[in-house]
Motif scaffolding. Structure first.
Motif, mmCIF file in Angstrom:
data_model
loop_
_atom_site.group_PDB
_atom_site.id
_atom_site.type_symbol
_atom_site.label_atom_id
_atom_site.label_comp_id
_atom_site.label_asym_id
_atom_site.label_seq_id
_atom_site.Cartn_x
_atom_site.Cartn_y
_atom_site.Cartn_z
ATOM 1 N N ALA A 133 55.362 5.061 25.078
ATOM 2 C CA ALA A 133 54.116 4.580 24.215
ATOM 3 C C ALA A 133 54.411 3.505 23.021
ATOM 4 C CB ALA A 133 53.362 5.934 23.872
ATOM 5 N N ILE A 134 55.800 3.881 22.396
ATOM 6 C CA ILE A 134 55.995 2.940 21.558
ATOM 7 C C ILE A 134 56.430 1.581 22.095
ATOM 8 C CG2 ILE A 134 57.841 2.444 19.926
ATOM 9 C CD1 ILE A 134 58.035 5.604 19.200
ATOM 10 N N ALA A 135 56.861 1.618 23.131
ATOM 11 C CA ALA A 135 57.488 0.479 23.847
ATOM 12 C C ALA A 135 56.148 -0.307 24.423
ATOM 13 C CB ALA A 135 58.263 0.782 25.082
ATOM 14 N N ASN A 136 55.154 0.315 24.915
ATOM 15 C CA ASN A 136 54.148 -0.551 25.559
ATOM 16 C C ASN A 136 52.697 -0.814 24.613
ATOM 17 O OD1 ASN A 136 52.471 1.835 25.316
ATOM 18 N ND2 ASN A 136 53.128 2.681 27.345
ATOM 19 N N GLY A 137 53.168 -0.446 23.422
ATOM 20 C CA GLY A 137 51.878 -0.767 22.367
ATOM 21 C C GLY A 137 51.041 0.260 22.230
ATOM 22 N N GLY A 138 51.391 1.376 22.240
ATOM 23 C CA GLY A 138 50.605 2.716 21.901
ATOM 24 C C GLY A 138 49.653 3.294 23.452
ATOM 25 N N LYS A 139 50.160 2.947 24.397
ATOM 26 C CA LYS A 139 49.569 3.488 25.464
ATOM 27 C C LYS A 139 50.226 4.978 25.889
ATOM 28 C CE LYS A 139 49.585 -0.270 27.535
ATOM 29 N NZ LYS A 139 49.521 -1.211 28.886
ATOM 30 N N VAL A 140 49.428 5.969 25.467
ATOM 31 C CA VAL A 140 50.069 7.347 25.967
ATOM 32 C C VAL A 140 49.811 7.580 27.331
ATOM 33 C CG1 VAL A 140 49.919 9.946 25.568
ATOM 34 C CG2 VAL A 140 49.906 7.816 23.592
ATOM 35 N N LEU A 141 50.662 7.769 28.355
ATOM 36 C CA LEU A 141 50.189 7.774 29.892
ATOM 37 C C LEU A 141 50.565 8.979 30.223
ATOM 38 C CD1 LEU A 141 52.033 4.248 30.781
ATOM 39 C CD2 LEU A 141 49.579 4.527 30.677
ATOM 40 N N LYS A 142 49.716 9.243 31.482
ATOM 41 C CA LYS A 142 50.010 10.665 32.191
ATOM 42 C C LYS A 142 51.051 10.226 32.954
ATOM 43 C CE LYS A 142 48.308 13.749 35.771
ATOM 44 N NZ LYS A 142 47.316 13.842 36.794
ATOM 45 N N PRO A 143 52.452 11.134 32.971
ATOM 46 C CA PRO A 143 53.295 10.909 33.855
ATOM 47 C C PRO A 143 53.092 11.095 35.313
ATOM 48 C CG PRO A 143 53.725 12.595 32.078
ATOM 49 C CD PRO A 143 52.528 12.397 32.103
ATOM 50 N N GLN A 144 53.389 10.081 36.130
ATOM 51 C CA GLN A 144 53.101 10.328 37.628
ATOM 52 C C GLN A 144 54.383 10.503 38.353
ATOM 53 O OE1 GLN A 144 50.166 9.972 38.344
ATOM 54 N NE2 GLN A 144 48.922 8.806 36.793
ATOM 55 N N LEU A 145 54.246 11.504 39.387
ATOM 56 C CA LEU A 145 55.419 11.697 40.184
ATOM 57 C C LEU A 145 55.168 10.948 41.460
ATOM 58 C CD1 LEU A 145 54.998 15.673 40.124
ATOM 59 C CD2 LEU A 145 57.035 14.163 39.134
ATOM 60 N N LEU A 146 54.285 10.441 41.978
ATOM 61 C CA LEU A 146 54.109 9.762 43.157
ATOM 62 C C LEU A 146 54.500 8.422 43.110
ATOM 63 C CD1 LEU A 146 50.977 11.435 44.999
ATOM 64 C CD2 LEU A 146 53.464 12.075 45.029
ATOM 65 N N ALA A 147 55.084 7.686 43.916
ATOM 66 C CA ALA A 147 55.559 6.357 44.134
ATOM 67 C C ALA A 147 54.576 5.270 43.726
ATOM 68 C CB ALA A 147 56.510 6.107 45.199
ATOM 69 N N ASP A 148 53.584 5.293 44.657
ATOM 70 C CA ASP A 148 52.349 4.582 44.426
ATOM 71 C C ASP A 148 51.257 4.714 43.438
ATOM 72 O OD1 ASP A 148 52.521 6.004 46.450
ATOM 73 O OD2 ASP A 148 51.941 4.681 47.876
ATOM 74 N N SER A 149 51.500 5.558 42.637
ATOM 75 C CA SER A 149 50.489 6.120 41.753
ATOM 76 C C SER A 149 50.196 5.058 40.725
ATOM 77 C CB SER A 149 50.734 7.386 41.145
ATOM 78 O OG SER A 149 51.897 7.464 40.560
ATOM 79 N N GLU A 150 49.100 4.783 40.361
ATOM 80 C CA GLU A 150 48.531 3.835 39.059
ATOM 81 C C GLU A 150 48.596 4.533 37.957
ATOM 82 O OE1 GLU A 150 44.994 2.050 40.202
ATOM 83 O OE2 GLU A 150 45.808 1.078 42.042
ATOM 84 N N SER A 151 48.726 3.724 36.887
ATOM 85 C CA SER A 151 48.643 4.298 35.537
ATOM 86 C C SER A 151 47.414 5.000 35.241
ATOM 87 C CB SER A 151 49.301 3.350 34.514
ATOM 88 O OG SER A 151 48.267 2.301 34.354
ATOM 89 N N GLU A 152 47.638 6.156 34.376
ATOM 90 C CA GLU A 152 46.362 6.585 33.728
ATOM 91 C C GLU A 152 46.566 7.006 32.381
ATOM 92 O OE1 GLU A 152 44.505 10.894 34.995
ATOM 93 O OE2 GLU A 152 45.776 9.860 36.343
ATOM 94 N N LEU A 153 45.677 6.237 31.880
ATOM 95 C CA LEU A 153 45.856 6.252 30.180
ATOM 96 C C LEU A 153 45.204 7.398 29.808
ATOM 97 C CD1 LEU A 153 46.743 4.483 27.825
ATOM 98 C CD2 LEU A 153 44.131 3.616 27.758
ATOM 99 N N MET A 154 45.949 8.068 28.878
ATOM 100 C CA MET A 154 45.288 9.484 28.160
ATOM 101 C C MET A 154 44.832 9.090 26.762
ATOM 102 S SD MET A 154 47.765 12.291 29.879
ATOM 103 C CE MET A 154 46.432 13.648 29.916
ATOM 104 N N HIS A 155 45.555 8.321 25.828
ATOM 105 C CA HIS A 155 45.097 7.918 24.620
ATOM 106 C C HIS A 155 45.701 6.655 24.564
ATOM 107 C CE1 HIS A 155 45.064 12.131 23.518
ATOM 108 N NE2 HIS A 155 46.029 12.315 23.876
ATOM 109 N N GLN A 156 44.959 5.765 23.828
ATOM 110 C CA GLN A 156 45.148 4.468 23.239
ATOM 111 C C GLN A 156 45.331 4.504 21.910
ATOM 112 O OE1 GLN A 156 46.355 1.159 24.693
ATOM 113 N NE2 GLN A 156 47.043 1.186 22.458
ATOM 114 N N VAL A 157 46.610 4.721 21.244
ATOM 115 C CA VAL A 157 46.830 4.924 19.967
ATOM 116 C C VAL A 157 46.414 3.833 19.315
ATOM 117 C CG1 VAL A 157 48.733 5.487 18.198
ATOM 118 C CG2 VAL A 157 48.852 6.228 20.554
ATOM 119 N N ASP A 158 45.679 3.908 18.013
ATOM 120 C CA ASP A 158 45.032 3.057 17.137
ATOM 121 C C ASP A 158 46.492 2.610 16.086
ATOM 122 O OD1 ASP A 158 43.700 1.203 15.832
ATOM 123 O OD2 ASP A 158 42.632 2.590 14.615
ATOM 124 N N VAL A 159 47.049 1.734 16.415
ATOM 125 C CA VAL A 159 48.183 1.191 15.516
ATOM 126 C C VAL A 159 48.108 -0.322 15.426
ATOM 127 C CG1 VAL A 159 49.719 1.573 17.390
ATOM 128 C CG2 VAL A 159 50.581 1.586 15.075
#
Lengths: 606, 368
Positions: free
Chosen positions: A463-489
């Protein structure tokens, strides 16, 4: 005399009539009974005759395989034979079992276990006696099958984990259906995922059983196969995991206990998730012995614990970025200013120490992060207060489950302190009466009551690296990102943190410089060293540990978190080494090994 | 010779031939997957039985009457030897090892008692207490020896045949009523002396599902076989219950289920019709007999046939407890076939004599 004779004859004829009447009455009654059976009850009895004759045998589905992102098998199926027994069809149980025990070389113990299993199962359902047999082992039985009523030899497959211990916590294990599973429609011969991916993706992996309608005789022997509905194989599950990265992480960690999580910065895909020590998941397939299970349970290294998701530890200095961001957000004077670090901070009647006894001298937020100065963050934490710190931590997804498809998962603890909670803590009815200033300061450097999982720290790094996107960790190879919070920073604030994290690695005074200076990708990171002495002393008192273990348990936990390449982040890494010592010297080298492996894969193949 | 042929009772012979043919056909279906040698052996027993039948066609009924007492005494002596030196088979002591064959004296006794009672009542009626007492003694002596073997089935056959003869001989209905009442009253006592397996059979009859894999299993399976045959059957040698061995003893006691499964109600009906014809014909011969002895013998034989048929079919169709009685002319088994053909030989002789007007009556006998 003649008259007598006549009377006698007449009487005899009358009696004769009785017999003439009884015969058709009796046989007619029988006919009516037969008519009732063969006409009015015909359908019901014909059905029963069919049920007698036809036996429906389930055909187990082949479980879907689990592979890593490059298609390497992590959980595969191997061909083998199994021996089943249908209790109600067995004529002489003792003799039959003796024959099988002889052919398959069962131990006394195994025999008694099998007997117990047979006695506790339903008589009309097959019981699994032995599994994973090779043809040479079963061929003597197969040849004598017509003498062994109620015994069946079945070709099938069994689960095999090529990287058993390396992937045990992630992939998980299977075991035979239990009573509760039978109620859910599973067959007693089916294997069901109990932990890890095997459990989370059970519905995909399991497949659908087929059936085989067989004609059987009164002894249950199969005469012919009437109809066959094939089973449907379970779906393949392709994980985002890269087993080579996992291997590199494991090798770098060596014999030490700990956890490593590597995550794609943009998608949240889990490239590696390691928890050491692992355990051999293949042991579950043959039927795990109680001793082995007990050994794992009582092992002080807790091999069954998934340290990446289930275990929460104080994040130590890896938390300092959040304290810094909270300070910047609060526009605290200290966040943009300077302070002096003499190596300690006086607070009431005690001293809070900096890890560097001689002190860091003049420190700003940047230099405090690069050199991991404790005094700076004690002061910053004191200035902004516990509420601001915990709010910041929660914004970045700490203190909550990441939502990864693995259970159980630990939330970790964020001491949340807002005015109303402060009031509750200070009230006399509360058991814990006061929240001390010092505790806020300890929390500001990631110690105290604060705990996080390695997975949470990896996600924080992403999240620090990508500009504050807190993502759901995905186990599957072709899963798409799932944003859980966008940190207002503010980007400027985040940039300050980025620069500091870069200099942790890039400048000779940085705590991770020596470990990562030669890594092929330029990294940004932060080390952490969590004190554990107090906790370890509690353990010692219980008298459970050997002298060596006690020594080991006094050592601090080592952390490293970061992302790379720092100018164009792709992966976030969190390394936790239990009682590892120092983040810079013990955890950061593991990250270096991971980066080397990833970089080698990206380099054009010669 | 022509006269002899003409004096034969052709309806009896025809019914008998039909039954034997149906029996052979059914037996073949019952064992076609198993032992073909059984079928050949049944043919041998049949030829032996037919020889006995022919022989008895030439033995005057009077001679049989005279021989009945010695026959009875020999049978009783053999029976008395069973508890002392008998062979134990399947938990029961019923057989005498004669070296060349195993003899079951109770089998002989069934016929001996019938003959001796017919002989005893040929010259008197069953209404004097003294005559009745002798008859009861003649019946109860062997009955008590057989029930201790234990062999409930044969005991019941014996008592049933004796009762039939008593009824035919003019036992006042009143006394018969008293006897029935007394027997019913003695049931609890009988229950007390019954073996566990016999009790189980009775209990199983009341509720076969109570023990579907144990004692009730056979009855359930044979009921399923009969019912699944339906009206027209599954076809010759197409019965699944039979060919997959769900039927117990399917070539002996349970052979009716094979016939009813493969031939349906039609075949069962034909068989019962043949039996009705056979028994009715024996009773007709009895009513035309020239001697009271001949009449009584025929009634005894008809009663035994009736009992066998009713008990066997009742048992395999779930109406009666399982007692091992063969189905006449259909079940596999040498001794049953030979003795039944012998009995019919006697009946035939009675028929021949009634046509030929062969007198045998002693002066002063009640019947002419």
């Amino acid at each position: 005399m003649r008259k007598n004779q006549l009377e006698s004859r007449q009487r005899f004829d009358l009696r004769m009539l009785f017999f003439f009447a009884v015969t058709p009455l009796l046989l007619g009654g029988l006919m009516l009974h037969l008519l009732q059976l063969q006409w009015t009850q015909h359908e019901k009895l014909a059905l029963q005759a069919n049920e007698n004759r036809l036996n429906i045998v389930p055909v187990l589905p082949v479980r879907g395989e689990i592979t890593d992102a490059n298609g390497k098998g992590l959980a595969v199926n191997k061909i083998a034979y199994r021996v089943l027994l249908i209790p109600e069809r067995v004529k002489k149980l003792d003799e039959t079992l003796a024959t099988l025990a002889d052919a398959l070389q069962w131990s006394e113990r195994k025999q008694s276990q099998i007997l117990k299993r047979i006695k506790s199962s339903r008589p009309d359902r097959p019981v699994l006696l032995d599994d994973k047999l090779q043809w040479l082992q079963v061929s003597p039985i197969a040849a004598r099958l017509h003498h062994l009523s109620g015994i069946d030899v079945e070709a099938g497959s069994y689960r095999y984990y090529p990287y058993a211990e390396l992937t045990s916590h992630l992939i998980g294990y299977l075991s035979l259906a239990r009573k509760s599973d039978l109620d859910n429609g599973f067959l007693s011969t089916e294997f069901i995922g109990r932990t890890g991916v095997e459990k989370s993706f059970e519905t995909y992996l399991h497949g659908t059983p087929g059936s085989q309608q067989e004609e059987v005789d009164a002894h249950g022997r199969r005469i012919a196969v009437i109809k066959r509905t094939p089973s449907i194989m379970g779906q393949q599950v392709k994980l985002a995991l890269d087993i080579d990265v996992q291997k590199a992480a494991s090798e770098a960690l060596g014999e030490r206990t700990g956890a490593v999580v590597v995550m794609d910065v943009e998608t949240g895909q889990i490239i590696s998730m390691l928890s050491q020590p692992g355990y051999d998941t293949n042991r579950f397939i043959t039927g795990l012995e109680t001793e082995q299970w007990q050994e794992w349970l009582n092992n002080p290294d807790k091999p069954l614990l998934n340290r990446a998701t289930q275990a929460a530890y104080p994040p130590a200095s890896t938390f300092k970025m959040l304290t810094g961001l909270a300070g910047l957000g609060q526009q605290a004077t200290l966040a943009t200013g300077h302070t002096q670090c003499p190596g300690y901070l006086e607070l009431a009647d005690r001293n809070l120490r900096c890890w560097k006894r001689t002190g860091h001298g003049d420190v700003s937020l940047h230099s405090a992060l690069v050199h991991s100065c404790d005094v700076y963050f004690y002061k910053l934490g004191d200035q902004i207060g516990m509420g601001a710190i915990s709010d910041e931590a929660q914004k970045w997804g700490l203190g909550e489950k990441t939502g990864i498809d693995l259970s159980p998962e630990s939330r970790g603890i964020i001491p949340a302190l807002r005015p109303n909670m402060m009031a509750a803590m200070n009230s006399s009815s509360s058991r814990r009466k006061h929240w001390f200033r010092g505790e806020t300061m300890i929390t500001a450097i990631g110690q105290g009551q604060l705990t996080t999982t390695t997975l949470q720290i990896a996600r924080l790094a992403a999240a620090i690296a990508n500009g504050g996107k807190v993502l759901k960790p995905q186990l599957l190879a072709d899963s798409e990102s799932e944003l859980m919070h966008q940190v207002d920073v503010k980007p400027a604030h985040l940039n300050m943190i980025h620069n500091a994290m870069r200099d942790v690695v890039a400048t000779p005074g940085g705590t991770a410089f020596w470990a990562l200076r030669s890594a092929p990708w330029k990294m940004a990171g932060k080390t952490g060293t969590a004190q554990v002495v107090k906790m370890a002393q509690d353990d010692d008192k219980k008298g459970k540990l050997t002298a060596q273990q006690v020594l080991k348990r006094h050592k601090d936990h080592a952390w490293f978190m970061g992302y790379a390449p720092y100018d164009n982040p792709k992966v976030a890494i969190a390394v936790f080494v239990e009682h590892g010592g120092h983040g810079g010297s013990d955890a950061a080298p593991v990250a270096a090994a991971i980066i080397r492996t990833l970089a080698a894969k990206e380099a054009p193949q010669p | 010779m022509i006269r002899a042929l003409r004096s034969l009772d052709w309806p009896l012979l025809a019914t008998m031939a039909c039954l034997i043919a149906l029996g052979l056909v059914t037996l073949y279906a019952a064992i076609h997957q198993g032992d073909a040698a059984l079928w050949r052996r049944q043919l041998i027993f049949l030829s032996i039985g037919f020889s006995v039948f022919l022989f008895l066609c030439f033995v005057p009924v009077r001679v049989v009457g005279l021989a009945s007492w010695p026959f009875y005494i020999v049978a009783l002596l053999l029976l008395a030897m069973v508890p002392l030196i008998g062979d134990v088979q399947m938990g029961a002591r019923r057989w005498l090892d004669l070296g060349i064959m195993n003899l079951q004296p109770s089998e002989l006794m069934k016929w001996a008692l019938m003959l001796v009672l017919a002989s005893w009542f040929a010259s008197r009626e069953a209404d004097s207490l003294k005559d009745l007492g002798v008859a009861l003694a003649l019946a109860l002596a062997p009955a008590s020896l057989i029930i201790i073997q234990p062999d409930l089935g044969t005991t019941l056959v014996l008592l049933f045949a004796a009762t039939a003869l008593l009824i035919a001989s003019g036992l006042p209905w009143r006394w018969f009523g008293i006897a029935v009442t007394l027997s019913l009253a003695s049931l609890p006592v009988l229950w007390h002396f019954m073996h566990a397996y016999q009790k189980q059979r009775v209990l199983t009859l009341l509720d076969p599902q109570s023990d579907p894999l144990g004692a009730g299993y056979h009855v359930i399976q044979s009921t399923i076989a009969i019912g699944s045959g339906g009206l027209f059957g599954k076809g010759y040698m197409q019965g699944t219950q039979a060919s997959l061995h769900f039927l117990p003893e399917q070539h002996t006691d349970f052979i009716f289920s094979v016939l009813a499964e493969e031939g349906g109600f039609v075949a069962a009906f034909i068989l019962l019709l043949l039996y009705t014809t056979l028994i009715t014909r024996i009773l007709i011969i009895s009513s035309r007999a020239h001697s009271r002895f001949g009449s009584l013998v025929c009634i005894g034989i008809a009663s035994v046939f009736l009992l066998y048929i009713a008990v066997n079919i009742g048992m395999v169709s779930g109406l009666l407890p399982v007692v091992g009685l063969p189905l006449p002319f259909i079940s596999y088994g040498g001794s049953a076939l030979v003795t039944m053909l012998a009995a019919l030989g006697l009946v035939m002789r009675v028929a021949i004599e009634s046509k030929d007007h062969i007198p045998w009556q002693r002066p002063g006998s009640p019947l002419v």
